[in-house]
Design an enzyme around this catalytic site. Structure first.
Site, mmCIF file in Angstrom:
data_model
loop_
_atom_site.group_PDB
_atom_site.id
_atom_site.type_symbol
_atom_site.label_atom_id
_atom_site.label_comp_id
_atom_site.label_asym_id
_atom_site.label_seq_id
_atom_site.Cartn_x
_atom_site.Cartn_y
_atom_site.Cartn_z
ATOM 1 N N CYS A 169 1.233 -11.300 0.579
ATOM 2 C CA CYS A 169 0.694 -10.339 1.500
ATOM 3 C C CYS A 169 -0.790 -10.060 0.827
ATOM 4 C CB CYS A 169 1.435 -9.392 1.206
ATOM 5 S SG CYS A 169 1.403 -7.853 2.359
ATOM 6 N N HIS A 171 7.754 -10.407 1.133
ATOM 7 C CA HIS A 171 8.202 -9.806 -0.062
ATOM 8 C C HIS A 171 9.789 -10.226 -0.037
ATOM 9 C CE1 HIS A 171 4.616 -7.657 -0.606
ATOM 10 N NE2 HIS A 171 4.835 -7.314 0.645
HETATM 11 N N1 GLN Z 1 -2.954 -3.676 1.813
HETATM 12 C C1 GLN Z 1 -2.254 -4.837 2.437
HETATM 13 C C2 GLN Z 1 -1.970 -4.440 3.829
HETATM 14 O O1 GLN Z 1 -1.721 -3.242 4.092
HETATM 15 C C3 GLN Z 1 -1.294 -5.807 2.033
HETATM 16 C C4 GLN Z 1 0.052 -4.805 1.650
HETATM 17 C C5 GLN Z 1 0.930 -5.735 0.869
HETATM 18 O O2 GLN Z 1 0.695 -6.359 -0.021
HETATM 19 N N2 GLN Z 1 2.295 -5.186 1.114
HETATM 20 O O3 GLN Z 1 -2.312 -5.185 4.673
#
Ligand code: GLN
Length: 244
Positions: free
Chosen positions: A94, A196
């Site tokens: 992510c 995740h």
């Molecule tokens: N901040 C990033 C987004 O919203 C990654 C989010 C995350 O790692 N869950 O795209």
């Protein structure tokens, strides 16, 4: 891999570890130990240098501000690029996935340079339209992995460039969020994903893939099937929800 030990490096537990992504480090470690492979685990906080001698590197997800701070620090630290250039394996999730690409949009709505370790570029989805929920995705057959299942929560949308390949094609959920049905990306021994879970608890074959790359030898099968049970449960649930 060094003489006898596998060096596992978890980058920035203080900034990047949403949704239990630190579990990926535990799982790689555990699955190596179950094969009799000794592991030296190094947790690198954001005020410490990234060692160049790791065999496997892991980066997790994070909210927008910690993501920018992590990118700022990693851009100044040649450790990860040196290790990847020398053949180390890397899995980034992510926010981590966006950081190892060429560019992403930060919390101040500014384009931010990534590390350029994977040819992907991230923009932002339409305001208020986050990609949230369960993901199921069929992996590029070249990698020989079963269907991946995970959980996504991101605003970023990621385009895979010619220097990388999509990791998988979604059968449920958004993945890269560009509408082209792709999820994640990979090139050489570098993998990025939006999943995740932590992704390796749901898909231990992914941990084994990194271990195979790092050790250079086939791993003894562990004969564990609980994650397949979990995957079919998830499949049943999302199909039932889609049918209603
Ligand atoms: N901040 C990033 C987004 O919203 C990654 C989010 C995350 O790692 N869950 O795209």
């Amino acid at each position: 891999m060094g003489e006898s030990r596998l060096r596992l490096v978890w980058i920035y537990p203080d900034l990047l570890s949403t949704y239990g992504d630190q579990g990926n480090a535990l799982i790689v470690e555990r699955r190596a130990l179950m094969r009799g492979i000794e592991v030296e685990r190094v947790d690198v906080r954001s005020d410490q240098p990234v060692p160049t001698s790791g065999d496997i590197y892991l980066i997790g997800g994070g909210e927008d501000r910690p993501q920018r701070l992590a990118a700022e620090r990693l851009r100044r630290d040649p450790g990860l690029a040196t290790a990847v250039g020398a053949g180390a394996a890397l899995l980034a999730v992510c926010a981590g996935y966006q950081i190892i690409g060429t560019e992403f949009i930060d919390d101040l709505d500014q384009p931010e340079a990534g590390l350029g370790l994977l040819d992907v570029r991230s923009g932002r989805g339409a305001p208020g339209k986050r990609c949230v929920g369960e993901v199921l995705a069929e992996v590029d057959p070249a990698l020989g992995l079963p269907v991946l299942s995970g959980f996504e929560n991101h605003q970023g949308v990621t385009y895979v460039g010619p220097g990388a390949k999509p990791l998988a094609r979604v059968t449920h959920g958004n993945g890269n969020g560009t509408g082209d049905g792709t999820e994640g990306a990979y090139a050489g021994r570098v993998i990025g994903t939006y999943m995740h879970g932590p992704v390796m608890s749901r898909n231990p074959a992914l941990a084994d893939l990194l271990l195979t790359w790092a050790t250079g030898v086939p791993l003894t099968p562990l004969g564990d099937h609980w994650h397949e049970q979990l995957r079919s449960e998830r499949l049943r649930t999302v199909r039932a929800a889609a049918a209603n």
